[in-house]
Design a protein around this motif. Structure first.
Motif, PDB file in Angstrom:
ATOM      1  N   PHE A 180      -2.824   8.852 -35.541  1.00  0.00           N
ATOM      2  CA  PHE A 180      -2.579   7.443 -35.834  1.00  0.00           C
ATOM      3  C   PHE A 180      -2.751   6.596 -34.565  1.00  0.00           C
ATOM      4  O   PHE A 180      -2.314   6.997 -33.473  1.00  0.00           O
ATOM      5  CB  PHE A 180      -1.157   7.232 -36.360  1.00  0.00           C
TER       6      PHE A 180
ATOM      7  N   PRO B  46       2.139   1.673 -36.941  1.00  0.00           N
ATOM      8  CA  PRO B  46       0.752   2.171 -37.008  1.00  0.00           C
ATOM      9  C   PRO B  46      -0.220   1.037 -37.335  1.00  0.00           C
ATOM     10  O   PRO B  46       0.139   0.063 -38.011  1.00  0.00           O
ATOM     11  CB  PRO B  46       0.799   3.194 -38.158  1.00  0.00           C
TER      12      PRO B  46
ATOM     13  N   CYS C  35       3.598  12.233 -41.677  1.00  0.00           N
ATOM     14  CA  CYS C  35       2.165  12.476 -41.492  1.00  0.00           C
ATOM     15  C   CYS C  35       1.652  13.490 -42.510  1.00  0.00           C
ATOM     16  O   CYS C  35       0.555  13.323 -43.071  1.00  0.00           O
ATOM     17  CB  CYS C  35       1.894  12.967 -40.071  1.00  0.00           C
TER      18      CYS C  35
END
Length: 401
Positions: A301, A322, A372
């Motif tokens: 990211f 992000p 994630c």
């Protein structure tokens, strides 16, 4: 009789919904940047008899509530090392309005950090109140004010009031340099610390008053883990008195924004000031945020602001953001929600609430990796992740900070 039955059914539905809400929030990992967890004692104070009473000394029976207000005010000044504190505002937005109304007139310019993207400033509509909004120059790539461009703009435009601080931020702002310029032509600098108040209280983030800002205001329910409300701090008696005329109940001096400052909230604020180990709490918030940032980057990211070469770390506060487009951010939010992890539509992470519950850097890195795994998976639900989230929730049910 039918009406009473209807009312009774409606009340039961509200009670059931409120209980369902509490269960929902207690069974998830909450990473919403603008939220926090109240202690049981603080929650009880919000339902005290104070909640339905007025503060005006003109009324009999207010002696004790006035003592509570005075004590909470003194505690606020002590924690934030300010000479004056106004704890009447009922929100951070209300605090901002009080500052704007007290210190400017219709037609005046108010410089501020641009809202949302790029900028991250609070989206207050100054034009509705006949003030001119003057956007400060913001560097999107570095996610920070362009210091020299802002200085040049301020010298040229000389706005009466400058509002620093933001809702979406990762690093400190050039408060000292901007204050020097604004003060040189007689302007006032106020800092919106709605998101950072708890970090400022713990001496972990920049201290705007120490760096030259005239006013610090903000919400008391974000990194500051108290009841919903606001406060305004200053070391200037003149500014304090001007703001009080607008924000406190002074019927002989014209209209005021706050007729009654919500006494139960003030009592809850005072208790929060006492119960939090501010330095340890604020330090751990930042450590946890950096663990999220590191894990996100390890998983590919890009973070907003990571191109900023002026700072060693990706974040100096509770936020990690992000770099995602809106559609992707919302999609990730919804998928994470299905796994018991709550964040916003930017997939922005806030670490204040989990820190109160005793989560460490190790825990934070673990949650970040689970996030994630979820968003990078083609599967709609990863049962093993849900199980790990449930285990983390069960092992962190008590407020420890």
């Amino acid at each position: 009789m039918a009406q009473l039955t209807k009312m009774g059914m409606r009340m039961n539905t509200i009670i059931e919904l409120a209980e369902a809400h509490q269960q929902c929030r207690r069974q998830a990992i909450n990473l919403i940047v603008s939220e926090n967890r109240l202690s049981e004692q603080v929650s009880k104070l919000l339902s005290n008899d104070l909640a339905s009473r007025y503060a005006a000394p003109f009324y009999a029976g207010t002696d004790i509530s006035q003592e509570i207000t005075q004590l909470a005010t003194e505690k606020t000044k002590s924690v934030f090392s300010s000479q004056f504190a106004n704890i009447s505002p009922t929100s951070g937005s209300n605090s901002l309005m009080a500052v704007v109304f007290a210190l400017t007139e219709p037609g005046d310019k108010v410089a501020r950090v641009p809202p949302f993207f790029p900028g991250g400033g609070y989206p207050f509509q100054y034009e509705v109140f006949h003030r001119q909004s003057l956007p400060l120059i913001f560097d999107d790539a570095q996610w920070q004010l362009d210091k020299q461009a802002c200085i040049d703009l301020l010298i040229k435009e000389q706005p009466k009031l400058v509002i620093l601080g933001a809702s979406i931020f990762m690093v400190p702002m050039p408060v000292r340099e901007i204050c020097e310029v604004v003060h040189s032509y007689g302007g006032v600098v106020a800092y919106d610390g709605s998101h950072s108040l708890g970090l400022i209280a713990g001496s972990e983030y920049q201290d705007p008053l120490e760096e030259g800002a005239d006013i610090l205001f903000g919400s008391t329910h974000k990194t500051f883990p108290g009841p919903q409300g606001g406060l305004i701090l200053t070391n200037s008696e003149l500014l304090h008195k001007k703001i009080e005329l607008v924000s406190n109940f002074t019927p002989l001096n014209g209209p005021t924004m706050i007729c009654n400052p919500h006494l139960a909230r003030i009592a809850a604020l005072g208790l929060t000031l006492d119960e939090v180990p501010w330095q340890r709490y604020a330090d751990q918030i930042v450590k946890n945020a950096r663990a999220f940032a590191s894990t996100f980057k390890q998983n590919g990211f890009t973070l907003r602001g990571e191109a900023n070469q002026n700072f060693e770390n990706s974040t100096y506060c509770h936020q990690v953001l992000p770099l995602l487009d809106k559609e992707t951010g919302v999609k990730h939010r919804d998928k994470l929600k299905a796994h018991g992890i709550f964040c916003d539509g930017f997939m922005r992470v806030g670490t204040a609430e989990i820190t109160r519950l005793g989560f460490t850097e190790h825990d934070s890195a673990h949650i970040a990796q689970l996030m994630c795994d979820v968003v990078n998976s083609a599967e709609p639900v990863l049962n093993e992740v849900k199980e790990q989230v449930d285990a983390l929730v069960r092992s962190h049910t008590e407020i420890v900070m």
